[in-house]
Design a protein around this motif. Structure first.
Motif, short mmCIF file in Angstrom:
data_model
loop_
_atom_site.label_atom_id
_atom_site.label_comp_id
_atom_site.label_asym_id
_atom_site.label_seq_id
_atom_site.Cartn_x
_atom_site.Cartn_y
_atom_site.Cartn_z
N VAL A 1 22.72 -8.62 9.83
CA VAL A 1 21.52 -9.31 9.35
C VAL A 1 20.74 -9.88 10.53
CG1 VAL A 1 20.64 -11.21 7.93
CG2 VAL A 1 22.61 -9.88 7.15
N THR A 2 19.42 -9.69 10.48
CA THR A 2 18.52 -10.29 11.47
C THR A 2 17.49 -11.11 10.71
OG1 THR A 2 18.76 -8.37 12.91
CG2 THR A 2 16.96 -9.89 13.41
N PRO A 3 17.71 -12.43 10.51
CA PRO A 3 16.71 -13.23 9.82
C PRO A 3 15.47 -13.39 10.68
CG PRO A 3 18.42 -14.65 10.70
CD PRO A 3 18.86 -13.22 10.95
N GLN A 4 14.30 -13.43 10.02
CA GLN A 4 13.03 -13.63 10.71
C GLN A 4 12.83 -12.64 11.85
OE1 GLN A 4 10.54 -16.37 9.97
NE2 GLN A 4 11.63 -15.89 8.10
N ASP B 1 11.32 -11.55 6.61
CA ASP B 1 12.12 -12.68 6.12
C ASP B 1 13.61 -12.41 6.28
OD1 ASP B 1 9.87 -14.11 5.52
OD2 ASP B 1 9.85 -13.59 3.41
N LEU B 2 14.06 -11.25 5.83
CA LEU B 2 15.47 -10.88 5.99
C LEU B 2 15.54 -9.38 6.24
CD1 LEU B 2 18.49 -12.05 3.90
CD2 LEU B 2 18.26 -9.66 4.55
N TRP B 3 16.10 -9.02 7.38
CA TRP B 3 16.19 -7.62 7.80
C TRP B 3 17.66 -7.32 8.04
CZ3 TRP B 3 12.54 -3.75 8.64
CH2 TRP B 3 12.94 -2.67 9.41
N ALA B 4 18.18 -6.29 7.38
CA ALA B 4 19.60 -5.98 7.50
C ALA B 4 19.82 -4.48 7.53
CB ALA B 4 20.39 -6.60 6.35
N LYS B 5 20.93 -4.09 8.15
CA LYS B 5 21.31 -2.68 8.21
C LYS B 5 22.83 -2.60 8.04
CE LYS B 5 19.35 0.09 11.22
NZ LYS B 5 18.98 0.81 12.47
N ASN B 6 23.30 -1.64 7.25
CA ASN B 6 24.74 -1.49 7.09
C ASN B 6 25.27 -0.34 7.93
OD1 ASN B 6 24.12 0.85 5.72
ND2 ASN B 6 25.10 0.27 3.79
N ASP C 1 26.25 2.51 7.20
CA ASP C 1 25.78 3.83 6.80
C ASP C 1 24.34 4.09 7.21
OD1 ASP C 1 28.22 4.39 5.57
OD2 ASP C 1 27.60 3.43 3.71
N GLY C 2 23.71 3.11 7.86
CA GLY C 2 22.33 3.27 8.30
C GLY C 2 21.28 2.87 7.29
N LYS C 3 21.71 2.36 6.14
CA LYS C 3 20.75 1.88 5.15
C LYS C 3 20.06 0.62 5.68
CE LYS C 3 22.92 3.55 0.85
NZ LYS C 3 24.09 4.23 1.42
N ILE C 4 18.75 0.56 5.49
CA ILE C 4 17.96 -0.59 5.96
C ILE C 4 17.49 -1.38 4.75
CG2 ILE C 4 15.77 -1.26 7.05
CD1 ILE C 4 16.14 1.10 8.95
N PHE C 5 17.60 -2.70 4.85
CA PHE C 5 17.19 -3.59 3.78
C PHE C 5 16.20 -4.62 4.34
CE2 PHE C 5 21.57 -2.23 3.23
CZ PHE C 5 21.59 -1.75 1.93
N ASP C 6 15.04 -4.69 3.72
CA ASP C 6 14.05 -5.69 4.10
C ASP C 6 13.70 -6.49 2.85
OD1 ASP C 6 12.02 -7.19 5.25
OD2 ASP C 6 10.51 -5.65 4.89
N VAL C 7 14.03 -7.79 2.86
CA VAL C 7 13.77 -8.66 1.73
C VAL C 7 12.67 -9.63 2.11
CG1 VAL C 7 14.74 -10.31 0.08
CG2 VAL C 7 16.18 -8.47 1.00
N GLU C 8 11.60 -9.67 1.32
CA GLU C 8 10.44 -10.51 1.62
C GLU C 8 10.11 -11.41 0.44
OE1 GLU C 8 8.93 -10.44 4.59
OE2 GLU C 8 10.25 -8.84 5.29
N MET C 9 9.83 -12.68 0.75
CA MET C 9 9.33 -13.61 -0.25
C MET C 9 7.81 -13.49 -0.30
SD MET C 9 11.86 -15.14 -1.71
CE MET C 9 10.84 -16.32 -2.58
N GLN C 10 7.26 -13.19 -1.47
CA GLN C 10 5.81 -13.07 -1.64
C GLN C 10 5.32 -14.29 -2.40
OE1 GLN C 10 4.08 -10.21 -0.28
NE2 GLN C 10 6.10 -10.16 0.67
N THR C 11 4.69 -15.21 -1.70
CA THR C 11 4.32 -16.49 -2.32
C THR C 11 2.94 -16.47 -2.96
OG1 THR C 11 3.46 -17.27 -0.20
CG2 THR C 11 5.76 -17.78 -0.72
N THR C 12 2.11 -15.47 -2.62
CA THR C 12 0.77 -15.41 -3.18
C THR C 12 0.51 -14.02 -3.74
OG1 THR C 12 -0.13 -14.80 -1.02
CG2 THR C 12 -0.16 -17.13 -1.60
N LYS C 13 -0.40 -13.94 -4.70
CA LYS C 13 -0.73 -12.65 -5.30
C LYS C 13 -1.53 -11.83 -4.31
CE LYS C 13 -0.56 -14.13 -10.11
NZ LYS C 13 -1.25 -14.19 -11.41
N GLN C 14 -1.15 -10.57 -4.18
CA GLN C 14 -1.81 -9.67 -3.25
C GLN C 14 -2.69 -8.69 -4.02
OE1 GLN C 14 -1.50 -10.07 0.01
NE2 GLN C 14 -0.02 -11.72 -0.23
N ILE D 1 17.45 11.04 7.96
CA ILE D 1 16.72 9.79 7.84
C ILE D 1 17.43 8.85 6.88
CG2 ILE D 1 15.20 10.49 5.93
CD1 ILE D 1 12.91 9.09 7.46
N GLY D 2 17.52 7.58 7.25
CA GLY D 2 18.27 6.62 6.45
C GLY D 2 17.52 6.14 5.22
N GLU D 3 18.27 5.68 4.24
CA GLU D 3 17.64 5.09 3.06
C GLU D 3 17.13 3.70 3.40
OE1 GLU D 3 19.02 5.46 -0.82
OE2 GLU D 3 20.37 7.12 -0.43
#
Length: 264
Positions: free
Chosen positions: A18-21, A36-41, A43-56, A84-86
């Motif tokens: 995990v690499t926060p920020q 906000d939260l960047w992670a890799k397992n 198996d090479g899977k990449i996870f990016d979790v973002e908090m969206q505080t305003t309507k886009q 290519i990873g998921e």
């Protein structure tokens, strides 16, 4: 990791790096992005979790932009395309982004827009999580987390949520967070100074007050559009605008310019 496990229980996630920020691109004018939260397992899977505080206005374009960043890490030089990873781009909203009441919305890519059976395996997962949801099945841990978003820490909060809250407080107290905040403050200060200089240049060129005000209007809109990429709240943006442009515009005028910037 616990948050990812609660969102994606079927993946059986056991370990991630995990690499926060995670910060990419240093210049605000070049779309500075702080993940906000960047992670890799493993198996090479990449996870990016973002908090969206305003309507886009364009959530699809926002997904695409974050996807382009994830793709930079999903295929190493010399690897074939089938390697290519998921990637999982996950936006968490404190409101319902699509108004259907679902806890989770996940996009699908079709090769034929009129044929739902033509779903393409792009290894891309765009997921929207609705803290106000009531339809669908989610883990009890994710439901606790969504309640945490809505109500904060309460006497009924689980150990899982208490751990998240402790980690959040630890990070806010860390030098990493202070450095990131300081960098953002410096970037915004530089941006405001550049806008003021541009306003003076335009004012001299036009030789009229209206020329200066028009340049300032453009500067306000550009500032709003830039800081929206950092998910700042309306109140935060307005406080900065009043501080820098309050001598030239009323609060009502600044609100109108904010609205125009969102619509452009």
């Amino acid at each position: 990791m616990h948050l990812l496990q609660s969102i994606l229980p079927d993946l059986g996630i056991t370990e991630v790096e995990v690499t926060p920020q995670k910060q990419l691109n240093k210049k605000l004018l070049e779309k500075n992005v702080i993940m906000d939260l960047w992670a890799k397992n493993k198996d090479g899977k990449i996870f990016d979790v973002e908090m969206q505080t305003t309507k886009q206005k364009w959530p699809g374009a926002r997904f695409r932009y974050y996807q382009s960043i994830a793709d930079q890490d999903s295929l190493k030089p010399g690897e074939d395309l089938d390697q290519i990873g998921e990637t999982y781009i996950i936006f968490i909203y404190p409101f319902d982004p699509f108004g259907e009441g679902k806890y989770i919305y996940e996009g699908a890519f079709l090769l034929d827009k009129d044929n739902p059976d033509s779903q393409a395996n792009t290894k891309i997962h765009w997921i929207s999580i609705n803290a106000r949801g009531y339809k669908g099945k989610i883990t009890s841990e994710l439901k606790d987390f969504l309640n945490y978003i809505k109500y904060g820490l309460t006497k009924d909060s689980s150990n899982f949520i208490k751990k998240i809250d402790r980690e959040r407080l630890d990070y806010i107290r860390s030098t990493e967070w202070r450095d990131a905040k300081m960098s953002l403050d410096v970037l915004l200060a530089d941006e405001r100074a550049e806008v003021r200089k541009e306003g003076r240049r335009q004012g001299r060129k036009e030789g009229k007050l209206e020329g200066k005000l028009e340049a300032q209007r453009i500067g306000v809109k550009e500032f709003v559009q830039n800081v929206r990429e950092l998910d700042q709240s309306d109140d935060w943006i307005m406080s900065k605008l009043i501080k820098d442009y309050g001598k030239d515009f009323s609060e009502a005028e600044l609100k109108k310019l904010m609205l125009e910037a969102e619509q452009e």
